[in-house]
Scaffold this active site. Structure first.
Site, PDB file in Angstrom:
ATOM      1  N   CYS A 163       3.999  -4.678  11.193  1.00  0.00           N
ATOM      2  CA  CYS A 163       4.033  -4.910   9.787  1.00  0.00           C
ATOM      3  C   CYS A 163       2.094  -6.144   9.262  1.00  0.00           C
ATOM      4  O   CYS A 163       2.370  -6.991  10.424  1.00  0.00           O
ATOM      5  CB  CYS A 163       5.294  -5.861   9.308  1.00  0.00           C
ATOM      6  SG  CYS A 163       5.026  -5.787   6.743  1.00  0.00           S
TER       7      CYS A 163
ATOM      8  N   ASP B  23      -2.453  -1.854  -1.448  1.00  0.00           N
ATOM      9  CA  ASP B  23      -1.549  -2.388  -0.490  1.00  0.00           C
ATOM     10  C   ASP B  23      -2.880  -2.661   0.944  1.00  0.00           C
ATOM     11  O   ASP B  23      -3.378  -1.968   0.854  1.00  0.00           O
ATOM     12  CB  ASP B  23      -0.176  -1.987   0.049  1.00  0.00           C
ATOM     13  CG  ASP B  23       1.532  -2.940   0.144  1.00  0.00           C
ATOM     14  OD1 ASP B  23       0.451  -3.880   1.068  1.00  0.00           O
ATOM     15  OD2 ASP B  23       2.090  -2.805   0.299  1.00  0.00           O
ATOM     16  N   ASN B  24      -1.745  -3.144   2.023  1.00  0.00           N
ATOM     17  CA  ASN B  24      -2.346  -2.899   3.046  1.00  0.00           C
ATOM     18  C   ASN B  24      -4.150  -3.220   3.062  1.00  0.00           C
ATOM     19  O   ASN B  24      -5.098  -2.678   3.419  1.00  0.00           O
ATOM     20  CB  ASN B  24      -2.297  -1.946   3.560  1.00  0.00           C
ATOM     21  CG  ASN B  24      -0.692  -1.938   4.253  1.00  0.00           C
ATOM     22  OD1 ASN B  24       0.400  -2.947   4.946  1.00  0.00           O
ATOM     23  ND2 ASN B  24      -0.159  -1.154   4.097  1.00  0.00           N
TER      24      ASN B  24
END
Ligand code: MTE
Length: 399
Positions: free
Chosen positions: A96, A228-229
């Site tokens: 992750c 996100d990310n």
């Protein structure tokens, strides 16, 4: 009772976000003690919302659609994927992007929850090489990206993101459409019945409960791809990022390849080392990984805050798997031809009890084959992702 009440879960997993959605990591030593492959029970989970419910009898009819800038849009059932395409199996480590975020949150609160250093796991994934499916749909000339969409409906739409088409088409990168983990059908938390698995890239690109592949000219406009990310520039505060969308829509800040990272699993931060009646040496050990298929080529340890370094032994269990993959999956295709590294490795070093008795902490850093090395300093960013400064544990002596 939560929307996920139907999903069986292991009580050893540490919950990072309350009761729902389910976001967990194993205790670091338990993860490490499992060795190269993580059992499905202890595999980390990162869910943005409720797990889609899929009955076993419906698995063969699960439909994946391949559409967008293609000559030949297709719909493929999982049954067809499993019978009409070559099946491959190989070990892959998923990580992750939030792994080790807790350290960022301790310096300054980020917008994410506090992963320790166990936000990663390794499994034998079985499935179909993703490029085979894309080839069948025949991408048009202008096509540059592959958008992927899951079946989990979240507050801002279905979970989705994109990757570059030329990466998908490069078989050495190992992009896979997978339905099995460690020889059994995917469990609900890990994408039952079908997911993307991308070795060497952040876990956030490996879309679970996969329903759609859309070939496009531009990166995904899915909310989760944009918000996100990402690693935004360090000066962008939570307030600034909330007020100004220009930070989010800049594709340069999107994360794909993992960077070199490592952690010490023995000793633990709070472990009391008994050095008086101990053997002459203590074996410190932990893991390391890098991204983009790059191999970790050295791991170094410092007992004096980085003034001097010693080399640790590095063991690539993945290499042994390469050799035995053919036998393991008798008849089924292996991916031992790959020149890239898809998995974590383990390091260890014997430290003398005399050294440990006089040192305050153990630092570790890893370097990969492109000479990318973990930095001394933290790069704080608003989502707290890709945290990889030298990993430190304090030495606590008994008595
Ligand atoms: N896919 C869908 N559809 N929904 C999600 O919430 N989470 C992503 C990715 N794929 C997610 C998803 C993130 S952020 C990670 S790190 C990985 O799945 C985690 O995979 P795992 O739960 O099997 O370990």
């Amino acid at each position: 009772k939560t929307p996920d009440s139907h999903v069986p879960r292991d009580p050893r997993l540490i919950r990072l976000t309350g009761v729902h959605p389910f976001n967990v990591e194993a205790p670091l030593t338990a993860l490490f003690d499992e060795g190269f492959l993580t059992s499905p029970e202890l595999f980390y989970v990162r869910n943005h919302g409720a797990v889609p419910q899929v009955r076993d009898e419906d698995i063969p009819d699960w439909e994946l659609s391949v559409e967008g800038l293609v000559e030949n849009p297709i719909k493929i059932t999982l049954r067809e994927l499993m019978t009409e395409y070559e099946q491959v199996t190989c070990p892959i480590t998923l990580v992750c992007a939030g792994n080790r975020r807790k350290e960022q949150n301790m310096v300054r609160k980020s917008k994410g929850f506090s992963w320790g250093a166990a936000g990663l796991s390794t499994a034998l994934f079985t499935g179909v090489i993703m490029s085979e499916v894309i080839k069948k749909a025949k991408p048009k000339r202008k096509a540059k990206y592959v958008c992927m969409e899951g079946a989990d409906l979240l507050p801002n739409g279905f979970y989705g993101t994109s990757v570059k088409l030329n990466w998908v088409m490069d078989e050495n990168r190992g992009f896979m459409l997978s339905y099995k983990m460690n020889g059994e059908m995917l469990r609900p938390d890990h994408g039952k019945p079908l997911r993307v698995v991308i070795p060497g890239q952040i876990g956030g690109r490996s879309v679970k409960w996969l329903k759609k592949l859309i070939v496009t000219e531009a990166p995904s406009d899915n909310w989760y791809h944009i918000y996100d990310n990402r690693v935004l520039p360090t000066m962008v505060s939570p307030e600034e990022s909330a007020n100004n969308s220009k930070w989010w829509t800049d594709e340069r800040y999107a994360i794909y390849d993992l960077s070199p990272n490592s952690a010490t699993c023995y000793p633990q931060h709070d472990e009391q080392l008994c050095l008086t009646n101990a053997p002459e040496t203590y074996r410190a050990k932990g893991y390391a990984y890098s991204g983009g298929g790059r191999r970790i080529t050295r791991v170094e340890i410092s007992l004096d805050k980085g003034a001097t370094w010693r080399l640790a032994n590095v063991e690539y269990a993945e290499d042994r798997y390469r050799e035995v993959e053919k036998d393991l999956f008798g008849g089924r295709l292996d991916m031992s031809w790959r020149e890239t590294c898809f998995c974590w490795c383990f390091w260890s070093i014997d430290l003398s009890t005399a050294d440990l008795a006089t040192s305050k902490d153990i630092f570790v850093r890893a370097m990969d084959e492109s000479m990318n090395v973990q930095p001394r300093d933290m790069y704080w960013s608003v989502l707290g992702m890709m945290n990889n400064p030298w990993f430190r544990v304090t030495i606590t002596r008994e008595g």
